[in-house]
Motif scaffolding. Structure first.
Motif, PDB file in Angstrom:
ATOM      1  N   MET A 188       8.809   0.069  -7.425  1.00 29.93           N
ATOM      2  CA  MET A 188       8.273  -0.517  -6.281  1.00 29.93           C
ATOM      3  C   MET A 188       7.685  -1.658  -6.516  1.00 29.93           C
ATOM      4  SD  MET A 188       6.567   2.696  -3.985  1.00 29.93           S
ATOM      5  CE  MET A 188       5.113   2.945  -5.002  1.00 29.93           C
ATOM      6  N   ASP A 244       3.586  -4.290  -8.533  1.00 25.81           N
ATOM      7  CA  ASP A 244       4.081  -3.355  -7.979  1.00 25.81           C
ATOM      8  C   ASP A 244       3.176  -3.136  -6.565  1.00 25.81           C
ATOM      9  OD1 ASP A 244       3.887  -0.298  -6.981  1.00 25.81           O
ATOM     10  OD2 ASP A 244       5.100  -0.126  -8.809  1.00 25.81           O
ATOM     11  N   VAL A 288       1.544  -1.037  -4.954  1.00 22.94           N
ATOM     12  CA  VAL A 288       0.266  -0.139  -4.901  1.00 22.94           C
ATOM     13  C   VAL A 288      -0.647  -1.007  -5.704  1.00 22.94           C
ATOM     14  CG1 VAL A 288       1.602   2.048  -5.019  1.00 22.94           C
ATOM     15  CG2 VAL A 288       0.911   0.825  -7.110  1.00 22.94           C
ATOM     16  N   TRP A 315       2.212  -4.289   2.576  1.00 19.98           N
ATOM     17  CA  TRP A 315       1.530  -3.031   3.013  1.00 19.98           C
ATOM     18  C   TRP A 315       2.805  -2.367   3.813  1.00 19.98           C
ATOM     19  CZ3 TRP A 315      -2.666   0.206   3.320  1.00 19.98           C
ATOM     20  CH2 TRP A 315      -3.882  -0.254   2.793  1.00 19.98           C
ATOM     21  N   LEU A 336       5.058  -0.994   1.258  1.00 20.54           N
ATOM     22  CA  LEU A 336       4.412   0.316   0.386  1.00 20.54           C
ATOM     23  C   LEU A 336       4.447   1.365   1.333  1.00 20.54           C
ATOM     24  CD1 LEU A 336       2.378   1.638  -1.432  1.00 20.54           C
ATOM     25  CD2 LEU A 336       0.352   0.812   0.088  1.00 20.54           C
ATOM     26  N   GLY A 337       4.308   1.320   2.703  1.00 24.65           N
ATOM     27  CA  GLY A 337       4.525   2.420   3.716  1.00 24.65           C
ATOM     28  C   GLY A 337       6.009   2.949   3.656  1.00 24.65           C
ATOM     29  N   GLN A 338       6.929   1.894   3.799  1.00 26.32           N
ATOM     30  CA  GLN A 338       8.129   2.431   3.601  1.00 26.32           C
ATOM     31  C   GLN A 338       8.560   3.316   2.322  1.00 26.32           C
ATOM     32  OE1 GLN A 338      11.306  -0.798   4.774  1.00 26.32           O
ATOM     33  NE2 GLN A 338       9.715  -2.026   5.602  1.00 26.32           N
ATOM     34  N   SER A 339       8.028   2.695   1.315  1.00 25.55           N
ATOM     35  CA  SER A 339       8.196   3.462  -0.182  1.00 25.55           C
ATOM     36  C   SER A 339       7.877   4.791  -0.331  1.00 25.55           C
ATOM     37  CB  SER A 339       7.813   2.253  -1.203  1.00 25.55           C
ATOM     38  OG  SER A 339       8.420   1.284  -1.318  1.00 25.55           O
ATOM     39  N   LEU A 340       6.561   4.576   0.439  1.00 19.93           N
ATOM     40  CA  LEU A 340       5.777   6.023   0.491  1.00 19.93           C
ATOM     41  C   LEU A 340       6.205   7.103   1.529  1.00 19.93           C
ATOM     42  CD1 LEU A 340       2.284   5.101  -0.708  1.00 19.93           C
ATOM     43  CD2 LEU A 340       4.135   5.638  -2.234  1.00 19.93           C
ATOM     44  N   TYR A 370       5.154   6.823   4.813  1.00 18.15           N
ATOM     45  CA  TYR A 370       4.107   6.919   5.668  1.00 18.15           C
ATOM     46  C   TYR A 370       3.881   5.601   6.328  1.00 18.15           C
ATOM     47  CZ  TYR A 370       2.061  11.057   3.344  1.00 18.15           C
ATOM     48  OH  TYR A 370       1.650  12.198   2.723  1.00 18.15           O
ATOM     49  N   LEU A 386      -1.840   5.143   6.365  1.00 16.40           N
ATOM     50  CA  LEU A 386      -2.313   4.803   4.969  1.00 16.40           C
ATOM     51  C   LEU A 386      -3.665   4.314   5.158  1.00 16.40           C
ATOM     52  CD1 LEU A 386       0.681   3.052   3.209  1.00 16.40           C
ATOM     53  CD2 LEU A 386      -0.161   5.285   2.594  1.00 16.40           C
ATOM     54  N   PRO A 404       8.483   4.598   8.967  1.00 18.39           N
ATOM     55  CA  PRO A 404       7.604   4.538   7.635  1.00 18.39           C
ATOM     56  C   PRO A 404       7.271   3.042   7.786  1.00 18.39           C
ATOM     57  CG  PRO A 404       9.801   4.712   6.878  1.00 18.39           C
ATOM     58  CD  PRO A 404      10.021   4.971   8.293  1.00 18.39           C
TER      59      PRO A 404
END
Ligand code: MUC
Ligand code: MG
Length: 366
Positions: free
Chosen positions: A1, A78, A80, A107, A110-114, A116, A121, A349
């Motif tokens: 990421m 990254d 995160v 962000w 990040l949401g797309q990767s996780l 959510y 988040l 996401p």
């Protein structure tokens, strides 16, 4: 990421009619699309709206600071590592909308990767906000007609009225016409964008004392330190600090100094990372918050509702989420829709924002 690329793409979309207020006017949304690509193939997006009369940024300065300073700081990190990203971006003073758009695009990635939504988040309190519509300067009859159209078409029942003209009776006549035209069921509040002096503000607020206003916002400059304290002390409604509180420290100073009793959060100028800090600070200070509008397009409005619906305090009041309705077009493939006075944050996401490539090709300026 890991972040592999940051792009700042200037675009311009005209408004159907200009929005006028005490500190300036906007005819064309000359914004910057920020795109963040990661090594897992995710692309996060957000938009920066330059407001030279408020923060000193221009479309060209936003592109320049992102390309030359911010992008080299974050490429290789990254998504995160949000506090590391925040610390690096905070080394550069000013440039709030450039920094914030990059923060929000990260962000989104990040949401797309996780898997959510950004709202989940951030806090996941609810998935929607009531909408407040901002009415720019015009004749009383035209402003009442616009409010009625927003009410009848979108179910909007909260209106922020731009004030700050001279003589102040131009504005108090509008607010009176709105109350008479729309009745007692709608919420009205006023925003002066620093256009009046403290004494003009006091006289105008006295003249509107019978109109049941919910808030008064930034009626006079925060730099008029004693005058503003004198004004705020005599009001019987919360006084919202907007452009005077771009950072958490400024919010602390204004509230503890008695120059404001509530605040506006604009994700366009504090992103998600600093908006969260402002939110937590406001909770600790025990003040009300309103999600403000930096005359955002649909992507910016999606960011505001994503943040505002994440927390109880920000979703309590209607958020200013509707001025994109005055734009002739937008970049989002799936347009935002306001129904029954509410705007729903997308389930993700990320932000759930898909940019239409044909529209971007048409409106981009580079
Ligand atoms: C607002 O709340 O002040 C108008 C000018 C600006 O910078 O933001 C808008 C809305
Ligand atoms: Mg304001």
């Amino acid at each position: 990421m890991k972040i592999t690329q940051v792009e700042a793409i200037p675009f311009a979309i005209p408004y159907r009619k200009p929005l006028r207020f005490a500190s300036g006017e906007v005819h064309v949304a000359e914004h910057v699309l920020v795109r963040v690509t990661t090594d897992d193939g995710v692309v996060g997006v957000a938009e920066a709206p330059p407001r030279p009369f408020t923060y000193g940024e221009t479309q060209a300065s936003i592109v320049a600071v992102i390309d030359s300073i911010f992008a080299p700081e974050v490429v290789g990190l990254d998504v995160v590592e949000r506090e590391q990203i925040h610390a690096r971006l905070s080394r550069t003073v000013g440039n709030p909308t450039a920094r914030s758009a990059l923060d929000m695009a990260i962000w989104d990635a990040l949401g797309q990767s996780l898997g959510y939504s950004v709202t989940d988040l951030l806090g996941g309190y609810t998935d929607r906000m009531r909408v407040s519509h901002m009415l720019g300067f015009d004749e009383p009859a035209a402003m009442v007609a616009e409010a009625e159209r927003m009410h009848d078409t979108y179910g909007i029942t909260t209106f922020k009225v731009k004030v700050g003209r001279h003589p102040f009776t131009l504005d108090t006549a509008v607010v009176r016409a709105l109350r008479e035209g729309l009745g007692d069921a709608v919420e009205l509040y006023v925003d002066g964008n620093r256009g009046w002096s403290a004494s003009e503000s006091a006289r105008a607020m006295k003249e509107m004392a019978d109109l049941g206003l919910t808030f008064a916002e930034e009626l006079c400059p925060a730099d008029d330190v004693l005058g503003r304290r004198w004004l705020v002390a005599q009001l019987d409604v919360p006084f919202i600090a907007d452009e005077s509180v771009v950072t958490p420290a400024e919010l602390t100073r204004e509230i503890l100094g008695g120059s404001a009793t509530a605040a506006s959060i604009k994700t366009a100028r504090t992103g998600f990372t600093t908006s969260r800090r402002v939110h937590h600070l406001a909770e600790g200070l025990g003040i009300e918050l309103v999600m403000g509008n930096q005359i955002d397009g649909q992507l910016g409005s999606l960011c505001s509702v994503a943040f505002g619906s994440a927390f109880e305090l920000t979703s309590r009041r209607a958020g200013e989420l509707s001025n994109f309705l005055d734009m002739t077009d937008d970049l989002l493939a799936e347009p935002l829709e306001i129904h029954a006075g509410e705007l729903v944050a997308r389930s993700g996401p990320g932000l759930g924002a898909l940019i239409d490539p044909d529209k971007l090709a048409h409106f981009r300026q580079d």
